[in-house]
Scaffold this motif. Structure first.
Motif, PDB file in Angstrom:
ATOM      1  N   LYS A   1       0.781  -1.039  -0.021  1.00 34.39           N
ATOM      2  CA  LYS A   1      -0.060  -0.086  -0.016  1.00 34.39           C
ATOM      3  C   LYS A   1       0.900   1.191  -0.021  1.00 34.39           C
ATOM      4  CE  LYS A   1      -4.222   2.052   1.998  1.00 34.39           C
ATOM      5  NZ  LYS A   1      -5.114   1.677   3.173  1.00 34.39           N
TER       6      LYS A   1
ATOM      7  N   GLN B   1      -5.137   0.608  -7.106  1.00 39.31           N
ATOM      8  CA  GLN B   1      -5.093  -0.808  -6.937  1.00 39.31           C
ATOM      9  C   GLN B   1      -5.307  -1.491  -8.191  1.00 39.31           C
ATOM     10  OE1 GLN B   1      -7.890  -2.090  -4.038  1.00 39.31           O
ATOM     11  NE2 GLN B   1      -6.567  -1.885  -2.194  1.00 39.31           N
TER      12      GLN B   1
ATOM     13  N   ARG C   1      -7.960  -6.744  -9.028  1.00 37.06           N
ATOM     14  CA  ARG C   1      -7.857  -5.562  -8.040  1.00 37.06           C
ATOM     15  C   ARG C   1      -7.967  -6.193  -6.782  1.00 37.06           C
ATOM     16  NH1 ARG C   1     -10.651  -3.342  -4.908  1.00 37.06           N
ATOM     17  NH2 ARG C   1     -12.770  -4.058  -5.713  1.00 37.06           N
TER      18      ARG C   1
ATOM     19  N   ASN D   1      -6.037  -6.183  -3.320  1.00 39.20           N
ATOM     20  CA  ASN D   1      -6.688  -5.517  -1.968  1.00 39.20           C
ATOM     21  C   ASN D   1      -6.490  -6.649  -0.781  1.00 39.20           C
ATOM     22  OD1 ASN D   1      -8.405  -3.529  -0.096  1.00 39.20           O
ATOM     23  ND2 ASN D   1     -10.076  -5.273  -0.715  1.00 39.20           N
TER      24      ASN D   1
END
Length: 63
Positions: free
Chosen positions: A6, A16, A27, A31
């Motif tokens: 991140k 993302q 994505r 995540n």
């Protein structure tokens, strides 16, 4: 597994979705990795480390 994805994604100004496209995953996978809910495969970890020009050990830390 803890990771710096991140933070690195923010430094590279990637969403993302953009990161997912660059390493050929969804994505949702990015995540889940960021939240520590999914550990990436070794080939995926290599793709991510190559993209961010860092070693796998510098991005991912075993808890």
């Amino acid at each position: 597994m803890k990771n710096k994805i991140k933070v690195l994604r923010a430094e590279y100004e990637l969403t993302q979705e953009q990161l997912a496209e660059k390493v050929d995953v969804s994505r949702q996978t990015i995540n889940a990795i960021e939240k520590g809910k999914f550990d990436p495969s070794l080939p995926l970890a290599f793709k991510i480390s190559k993209l961010f020009k860092m070693s796998i050990e510098d991005i991912f830390q075993n808890e």
